[in-house]
Write a protein that holds these residues in place. Structure first.
Motif, short mmCIF file in Angstrom:
data_model
loop_
_atom_site.label_atom_id
_atom_site.label_comp_id
_atom_site.label_asym_id
_atom_site.label_seq_id
_atom_site.Cartn_x
_atom_site.Cartn_y
_atom_site.Cartn_z
N ILE A 98 109.53 -116.86 -3.72
CA ILE A 98 109.92 -115.98 -2.62
C ILE A 98 109.14 -116.33 -1.35
CG2 ILE A 98 109.82 -113.59 -1.79
CD1 ILE A 98 110.41 -112.72 -4.67
N THR A 99 109.88 -116.42 -0.23
CA THR A 99 109.25 -116.71 1.07
C THR A 99 109.43 -115.56 2.06
OG1 THR A 99 111.23 -117.78 2.00
CG2 THR A 99 109.72 -119.18 0.75
N PHE A 100 110.28 -114.58 1.74
CA PHE A 100 110.58 -113.52 2.70
C PHE A 100 109.41 -112.55 2.90
CE2 PHE A 100 115.48 -113.58 1.89
CZ PHE A 100 115.54 -114.84 2.47
N PHE A 101 108.55 -112.45 1.91
CA PHE A 101 107.38 -111.58 1.98
C PHE A 101 106.37 -112.11 0.97
CE2 PHE A 101 110.47 -109.86 -0.98
CZ PHE A 101 109.73 -109.63 -2.12
N ARG B 94 108.19 -113.46 -9.11
CA ARG B 94 107.95 -113.91 -7.74
C ARG B 94 108.90 -115.04 -7.33
NH1 ARG B 94 103.01 -113.11 -10.17
NH2 ARG B 94 102.60 -115.33 -10.50
N VAL B 95 110.06 -115.10 -7.97
CA VAL B 95 111.05 -116.12 -7.65
C VAL B 95 112.36 -115.46 -7.24
CG1 VAL B 95 110.03 -117.80 -9.22
CG2 VAL B 95 111.83 -116.28 -10.06
N ALA B 96 113.15 -116.18 -6.45
CA ALA B 96 114.43 -115.65 -5.98
C ALA B 96 115.29 -116.81 -5.49
CB ALA B 96 114.22 -114.63 -4.86
N ALA B 97 116.55 -116.50 -5.21
CA ALA B 97 117.47 -117.47 -4.62
C ALA B 97 117.77 -116.98 -3.21
CB ALA B 97 118.75 -117.59 -5.45
N GLU B 98 117.05 -117.52 -2.24
CA GLU B 98 117.15 -117.10 -0.85
C GLU B 98 118.11 -118.00 -0.07
OE1 GLU B 98 112.49 -115.58 -0.44
OE2 GLU B 98 113.08 -117.56 0.31
N ILE B 99 118.70 -117.43 0.99
CA ILE B 99 119.54 -118.20 1.89
C ILE B 99 118.74 -118.54 3.14
CG2 ILE B 99 121.66 -118.24 3.26
CD1 ILE B 99 122.79 -116.12 1.41
N SER C 200 113.63 -107.94 -1.42
CA SER C 200 112.66 -107.12 -0.69
C SER C 200 111.66 -106.55 -1.69
CB SER C 200 113.38 -105.97 0.03
OG SER C 200 113.94 -105.08 -0.92
N PRO C 201 110.53 -106.08 -1.20
CA PRO C 201 109.52 -105.53 -2.13
C PRO C 201 110.03 -104.40 -3.01
CG PRO C 201 108.52 -105.96 0.01
CD PRO C 201 110.00 -106.21 0.18
#
Length: 422
Positions: A37-40, A48-53, A201-202
């Protein structure tokens, strides 16, 4: 005679690349878009992982006022709508806006915007009573998910039926299903239909941490989503939006539209059993599949490919494997199945529409997207899950399914245009 509904335009905002071309490239090549995750700062969280755009709204023509007004999920919806309408070749000025409607699905609404703005009005949580003077004038639009449908309607000049569908992780399929019924019953001739969620988001991570639904495989984000694999341990949260332009078949033919597919059947059921639990026999999903096949006037052995929900939780993967066997019988063992969540994560309410977009493209390209990261199949998941590498195959009839918290189970059947228009 029942009005028939076809797909004439596709727009996608998904992890790994913006637009239909990049989306299909990712899927057909079996690449993954999951990362840390880089958004927060995700340090406090179990997963702590996700698929972000990698999405920058100003690069897509959204000015400061629109960016300020719209939650991220609404921004994704508007950009995907533009692509879908352009792809359809539909002349909005030449069609009656009162015969053009909108359905938007969403599981969690404007989560990102509300999370960010709460931090502001609460002074980063220090105030027991929030200070409304720091709230932006359009905060109410974040509070009501109906703002998503309004934004898409404004972007497409649609003045017909406008609806938000929120049924958890089946919202994307159910939004399309509702749009199909509006066209069939004669309430609209064209529907701009899809689903959007931007939940990274958190507060969302905390919710799924609490029930241990998301994967803790933080040391290997690119391979963290592993549907049907023995080592799977939860899904990877994603975000995105997909829009399909739906039209009545005759009208699409008269204007010479390219027809991707017909939506032949749709059904939804609920297990009335548990908020997050699933019965192991897959009975409710199997019933939704049966009804969708009946509506499409197809037999189980007619299905060429199944786009699975395939979230990567042990419970879900076993549940829907049982549902495929229950609904398709022996044909389930001969039918390729895959999960694109292995590549783009699970964008909650949006994923159903994103998966239908993937099915449409798979039919057009005669390619089955793979289940990435599937190296060691779970013994109970013993179907053909198209591991690792895409597979060439002519697809005339495709089934896509969804499963959502609350017990929602939905199924949709697509058929190839040549069959539809003969």
């Amino acid at each position: 005679m029942r009005r028939r509904v076809v797909i004439t335009g596709v727009g996608v905002m998904a992890p790994g690349g913006i637009g239909v071309k990049n989306f299909w490239s990712l899927l057909s090549e079996g690449r993954t878009a999951t990362r840390g995750i880089t958004f927060f700062d995700p340090a406090p969280f179990r997963s702590r992982v996700a698929a972000e755009i990698d999405f920058f709204p100003e690069k897509h023509g959204l000015g400061p006022q629109k960016i300020r007004r719209m939650d991220r999920a609404a921004q994704l919806a508007v950009i995907a709508t533009r692509e879908a309408v352009a792809d359809s070749g539909l002349d909005l000025d030449a069609t009656d806006p009162h015969r053009r409607g909108v359905t938007v699905g969403s599981a969690v609404g404007a989560t990102t915007g509300l999370d960010q703005e709460y931090r502001v009005v609460s002074d980063d949580g220090r105030l027991g009573l929030v200070d409304h003077r720091y709230a932006p004038p359009h905060l109410y639009g974040h509070f009501v998910p109906s703002s998503f449908a309004a934004e898409v309607a404004w972007a497409s000049g649609s003045e017909g039926p406008s609806t938000v569908v929120s049924t958890g992780c089946t919202s994307g399929l159910d939004s399309l299903g509702h749009a199909v019924e509006l066209i069939r019953e004669g309430s609209a001739d064209v529907m701009i239909a899809g689903a959007t969620d931007a939940p990274i988001s958190p507060i969302t991570m905390a919710c799924f941490d609490a029930i241990k639904a998301t994967t803790p495989r933080n040391d290997d984000p690119a391979h963290a989503s592993r549907p049907f694999d023995r080592s799977r341990n939860g899904f990877v949260l994603g975000e995105g939006h997909a829009v399909l332009v739906l039209e009545e078949l005759g009208a699409a033919q008269r204007r010479g539209a390219r027809i991707y597919a017909e939506i032949g059947g749709y059904a939804s059921r609920c297990n009335a059993f548990h908020m997050t639990g699933l019965r192991p026999d897959g009975r409710e999903m199997a019933e939704a599949i049966r009804v969708a096949l009946d509506e499409a006037r197809l037999n189980p052995e007619d299905i060429d490919y199944i786009n699975a929900h395939g979230s990567g939780t042990k419970q879900n993967d076993r549940h829907e494997t049982a549902a495929f066997k229950r609904s398709l019988g022996d044909h389930a063992y001969r039918t390729p199945v895959s999960s694109i969540k292995s590549m783009v994560g699970h964008s909650l309410g949006a994923i159903g529409s994103i998966e239908i977009a993937a099915c449409v493209l798979a039919m057009a390209e005669s390619v089955i997207p793979p289940t990435a990261n599937l190296h060691d199949p779970e013994p109970e998941c013993d179907l053909d899950y198209v591991p690792i590498t895409a597979r060439e195959a002519r697809l005339d009839r495709v089934l896509s399914v969804g499963s959502g918290f609350g017990g929602f189970q939905s199924a949709m059947v697509l058929t190839r245009p040549e069959r539809n228009t003969a």
